[in-house]
Motif scaffolding. Sequence first.
Motif, PDB file in Angstrom:
ATOM      1  N   SER A   1      41.048  26.864  41.830  1.00  0.00           N
ATOM      2  CA  SER A   1      40.760  27.633  43.098  1.00  0.00           C
ATOM      3  C   SER A   1      40.124  28.532  42.360  1.00  0.00           C
ATOM      4  O   SER A   1      40.255  29.492  41.170  1.00  0.00           O
ATOM      5  CB  SER A   1      42.553  28.507  43.641  1.00  0.00           C
ATOM      6  N   LEU A   2      38.899  28.383  43.049  1.00  0.00           N
ATOM      7  CA  LEU A   2      37.806  29.815  42.636  1.00  0.00           C
ATOM      8  C   LEU A   2      37.900  31.262  43.680  1.00  0.00           C
ATOM      9  O   LEU A   2      38.430  30.376  44.670  1.00  0.00           O
ATOM     10  CB  LEU A   2      36.273  29.549  43.118  1.00  0.00           C
TER      11      LEU A   2
ATOM     12  N   ILE B   1      35.269  21.793  39.189  1.00  0.00           N
ATOM     13  CA  ILE B   1      35.250  22.747  40.495  1.00  0.00           C
ATOM     14  C   ILE B   1      35.319  22.084  41.732  1.00  0.00           C
ATOM     15  O   ILE B   1      35.569  22.861  42.269  1.00  0.00           O
ATOM     16  CB  ILE B   1      34.055  23.475  39.977  1.00  0.00           C
ATOM     17  N   ASN B   2      34.759  20.680  41.544  1.00  0.00           N
ATOM     18  CA  ASN B   2      34.626  20.310  42.659  1.00  0.00           C
ATOM     19  C   ASN B   2      35.436  19.087  42.434  1.00  0.00           C
ATOM     20  O   ASN B   2      35.254  18.538  41.484  1.00  0.00           O
ATOM     21  CB  ASN B   2      33.860  20.327  44.101  1.00  0.00           C
TER      22      ASN B   2
ATOM     23  N   MET C   1      42.365  41.385  38.553  1.00  0.00           N
ATOM     24  CA  MET C   1      41.550  40.294  38.794  1.00  0.00           C
ATOM     25  C   MET C   1      42.629  39.390  38.970  1.00  0.00           C
ATOM     26  O   MET C   1      43.866  39.365  38.883  1.00  0.00           O
ATOM     27  CB  MET C   1      41.123  39.981  37.526  1.00  0.00           C
ATOM     28  N   LYS C   2      42.566  38.440  39.465  1.00  0.00           N
ATOM     29  CA  LYS C   2      42.732  37.303  40.666  1.00  0.00           C
ATOM     30  C   LYS C   2      43.073  36.200  39.239  1.00  0.00           C
ATOM     31  O   LYS C   2      41.726  35.817  38.296  1.00  0.00           O
ATOM     32  CB  LYS C   2      42.053  36.898  41.183  1.00  0.00           C
ATOM     33  N   PRO C   3      44.026  35.423  39.368  1.00  0.00           N
ATOM     34  CA  PRO C   3      44.518  34.696  38.541  1.00  0.00           C
ATOM     35  C   PRO C   3      43.577  33.354  38.209  1.00  0.00           C
ATOM     36  O   PRO C   3      43.476  32.921  37.108  1.00  0.00           O
ATOM     37  CB  PRO C   3      46.075  34.139  39.088  1.00  0.00           C
ATOM     38  N   ALA C   4      42.950  33.110  39.521  1.00  0.00           N
ATOM     39  CA  ALA C   4      41.974  31.852  38.877  1.00  0.00           C
ATOM     40  C   ALA C   4      40.535  32.345  37.909  1.00  0.00           C
ATOM     41  O   ALA C   4      40.207  32.068  36.930  1.00  0.00           O
ATOM     42  CB  ALA C   4      41.480  31.077  40.512  1.00  0.00           C
ATOM     43  N   LEU C   5      40.479  33.833  38.258  1.00  0.00           N
ATOM     44  CA  LEU C   5      39.270  34.297  37.077  1.00  0.00           C
ATOM     45  C   LEU C   5      40.028  34.803  36.113  1.00  0.00           C
ATOM     46  O   LEU C   5      38.741  34.122  34.765  1.00  0.00           O
ATOM     47  CB  LEU C   5      38.948  35.239  37.823  1.00  0.00           C
ATOM     48  N   HIS C   6      40.904  35.078  35.830  1.00  0.00           N
ATOM     49  CA  HIS C   6      41.682  35.021  34.734  1.00  0.00           C
ATOM     50  C   HIS C   6      41.424  33.590  33.887  1.00  0.00           C
ATOM     51  O   HIS C   6      41.552  33.499  32.930  1.00  0.00           O
ATOM     52  CB  HIS C   6      43.029  35.276  34.981  1.00  0.00           C
ATOM     53  N   ARG C   7      42.053  32.102  34.157  1.00  0.00           N
ATOM     54  CA  ARG C   7      42.169  31.298  33.838  1.00  0.00           C
ATOM     55  C   ARG C   7      40.283  30.589  33.465  1.00  0.00           C
ATOM     56  O   ARG C   7      40.231  29.945  32.378  1.00  0.00           O
ATOM     57  CB  ARG C   7      42.276  30.267  34.766  1.00  0.00           C
ATOM     58  N   ILE C   8      39.403  31.030  34.804  1.00  0.00           N
ATOM     59  CA  ILE C   8      38.047  30.920  34.772  1.00  0.00           C
ATOM     60  C   ILE C   8      37.853  31.525  33.279  1.00  0.00           C
ATOM     61  O   ILE C   8      37.030  30.999  31.306  1.00  0.00           O
ATOM     62  CB  ILE C   8      36.965  31.045  34.988  1.00  0.00           C
ATOM     63  N   LEU C   9      38.228  33.104  32.806  1.00  0.00           N
ATOM     64  CA  LEU C   9      37.455  33.680  31.518  1.00  0.00           C
ATOM     65  C   LEU C   9      38.827  33.247  30.219  1.00  0.00           C
ATOM     66  O   LEU C   9      37.399  33.361  28.806  1.00  0.00           O
ATOM     67  CB  LEU C   9      38.377  35.164  31.892  1.00  0.00           C
ATOM     68  N   LEU C  10      39.435  33.134  30.835  1.00  0.00           N
ATOM     69  CA  LEU C  10      40.557  32.425  29.156  1.00  0.00           C
ATOM     70  C   LEU C  10      39.590  31.321  29.038  1.00  0.00           C
ATOM     71  O   LEU C  10      39.309  30.991  27.206  1.00  0.00           O
ATOM     72  CB  LEU C  10      41.939  32.082  29.548  1.00  0.00           C
TER      73      LEU C  10
END
Length: 154
Positions: free
Chosen positions: A130-131, A57-58, A1-10
Amino acid sequence: MKPALHRILLLQLLTTLGLHALGSEIINGEKVPDNKMLFMASVQNSRNKHICGGFLINKDFVVTAAHCDDGIPTSVVLGTHNLKKIDDTMRYSVKRCKHPSYEKVDKGSDIMLLKLSKKARLNKRLQPISLPKTKTKIKKKSVQCSWMGPNKCW
């Protein structure tokens, strides 16, 4: 998974566990460097007390957990790593829009948008997360928010 997605899930995991954790201290945590996690938000109540985390997110929206609505968030603080050093330019009033299917944490849909009262002023201390890019086409669907009337979110 991408780092941004990891951050969101965390973030989602941490906000979900936050209400059920014993104690309020971070155990074995590490200070995040000032130039990292520039998207983090402190979701606060009317007494300017931190109740939940979120992320920008924006320029107009912060995402947090829907269960944070129990603390009646009225503002977010952006652009600082130190909640003891906040000035008025860092605080934004918010309007809340919980996921329409949210009932309680263990039933899912534990997500909420916070619309900022004014556009966030991006700078070297504040940037949106960054999404990940997606090829999936998402159909536009109205979300009902009680403060805006039927079939409208903003």
